[in-house]
Scaffold this active site. Structure first.
Site, short mmCIF file in Angstrom:
data_model
loop_
_atom_site.label_atom_id
_atom_site.label_comp_id
_atom_site.label_asym_id
_atom_site.label_seq_id
_atom_site.Cartn_x
_atom_site.Cartn_y
_atom_site.Cartn_z
N ASP A 21 0.85 -1.18 0.00
CA ASP A 21 0.00 0.00 0.00
C ASP A 21 0.89 1.24 0.00
OD1 ASP A 21 -1.92 2.13 0.89
OD2 ASP A 21 -3.24 0.42 1.19
N ASN A 22 0.50 2.27 -0.73
CA ASN A 22 1.31 3.50 -0.72
C ASN A 22 0.86 4.47 0.38
OD1 ASN A 22 -1.07 4.59 -1.74
ND2 ASN A 22 -0.17 5.37 -3.62
N LEU A 35 -6.89 -5.09 -4.49
CA LEU A 35 -7.90 -4.19 -3.93
C LEU A 35 -7.55 -2.72 -4.11
CD1 LEU A 35 -8.65 -6.93 -2.61
CD2 LEU A 35 -9.29 -5.66 -0.56
N ALA A 92 -10.91 -7.01 -7.24
CA ALA A 92 -12.02 -6.36 -6.55
C ALA A 92 -12.59 -5.29 -7.47
CB ALA A 92 -11.55 -5.74 -5.24
N TYR A 107 -14.92 6.05 -13.05
CA TYR A 107 -14.62 4.93 -12.16
C TYR A 107 -15.19 3.63 -12.69
CZ TYR A 107 -14.57 2.08 -7.88
OH TYR A 107 -14.37 1.08 -6.97
N LYS A 146 -13.07 0.31 -14.00
CA LYS A 146 -13.21 -1.03 -13.42
C LYS A 146 -13.69 -2.04 -14.45
CE LYS A 146 -12.21 -1.71 -9.74
NZ LYS A 146 -10.87 -1.95 -9.15
#
Length: 345
Positions: free
Chosen positions: A45-46, A90, A129, A161, A165
């Site tokens: 994770d950043n 995710l 996800a 968005y 996806k």
């Protein structure tokens, strides 16, 4: 139904699972669940949206390791992982309600490509996800996995968005075909609960709870007649784990709760569950006033979970009132802690 487990790419206890977006809401809960089931977890994770506080339980576990890296940096991503049986992707950038659509499009497309490359190099199962937002303006809920995805015009950034996806889904399935790795896709419906982001990033319930607890007006976009389904985080994570462990390759699964509720009724429910007695203060915000740009909303969003129920034995267990009570209690503690820190500084 039982035979499905014989023809899936099962992830047995003791295997290594990589989670991108591990310090986020769902990522951290998934890490806890997988560790409890005996898996080794590598979290990446950043920390642009997630936090190490979300991973406080995981970092204390001997089978967890964390790397603060950006999923859009392929070299860094590959360097973090020595082995992997599965990759749960995710990490994502959400609806550009107040942000930049270019971030949504580039982060989601490049991040997914890199995560797929990581899975391919390790011959690992890949879980994407995705989101219920891909069903867009389809007027005929409840939505099954084969329902049409009806998006609005590209001149309205809100659809960036969903478009990103959908692209990710096609990319994942194309990777499965081209590289022979098992791929499963999960479309998540309205997950909420402890560790959720307290801004709109976390969903309307998050913003509504904060407003009620702080004595502020509850902001509702439009007239509040739009409906959603909300899924408590433990149910969402149960679905993710089931897909990781038993989900067949090439399949899409809706993971959510089938109860439908209007946004206005949700606001009233949260107000009552928080212990307030008077009428709530509601602020209706016209769509044209959202970030000064054109905006379209989804009128109804409810999942058909027949497929997940039959193939994965998935059944959401937490009723909305129960889940909201637990979330309100958690959010009250968070806001109280922040207030104490502010007073002490």
């Amino acid at each position: 139904m039982d035979g499905i487990y014989e023809r899936t790419h099962n992830i047995m206890p003791g295997k290594t699972v990589v989670i991108t977006g591990a310090a986020g809401f769902l990522g951290s809960h998934l890490a806890d669940a997988l560790l409890a089931k005996g898996h080794r977890v590598i979290g990446i994770d950043n920390l642009s949206r997630g936090s190490m506080e979300n991973l406080s339980r995981a970092v204390a576990h001997k089978d967890f390791e964390f790397h603060q890296e950006d999923v859009c940096d392929l070299g860094a991503l590959l360097h973090c992982v020595d082995e992997a049986s599965a990759v749960a992707h995710l990490a994502a950038f959400k609806i550009p309600r107040y942000g930049k659509a270019i971030d949504t499009l580039t982060i989601n497309s490049q991040g997914t490509l890199n995560a797929l490359e990581l899975a391919s190099r390790h011959r690992a199962k890949f879980l994407l996800a995705s989101t219920s937002d891909v069903y867009g303006k389809n007027p005929s809920p409840p939505f099954s996995e084969t329902s049409d995805c009806v998006l609005g015009p590209s001149t309205i950034a809100r659809w960036a968005y969903a478009a990103s996806k959908l692209y990710d889904e096609h990319l994942a399935l194309a990777f499965a075909e081209a590289h022979g790795i098992p791929v499963s896709i999960v479309r998540i419906f309205g997950s909420y609960g402890p560790r959720q982001n307290l801004s709109w990033w976390g969903g309307p319930q998050s913003v509504f709870i904060s407003a009620v607890l702080q004595g502020e007006s509850i902001p509702i976009h439009g007239d509040g007649s739009q409906t959603r389904s909300f899924t408590y985080v433990s149910d969402t994570v149960d679905g993710l784990v089931r897909v990781l462990e038993h989900g067949p390759s090439g399949e899409v699964f809706n993971i959510g709760n089938t109860r439908e509720i209007s946004i206005l009724k949700l606001a009233h429910m949260i107000y009552e569950l928080a212990g307030e007695k008077s009428s709530p203060k509601i602020e209706f915000i016209p769509y044209e006033n959202i970030a000064g740009r054109k905006y379209e909303d989804v009128l109804r969003r409810i999942p058909d979970i027949t497929k997940a129920s039959a193939m994965l034995r998935f059944t959401p267990m937490i009723h909305l009132e129960e889940g909201l009570r637990m979330t309100i209690d958690w959010q009250r503690q968070i806001l109280s802690s922040k207030a104490e820190l502010t007073a002490a500084s």
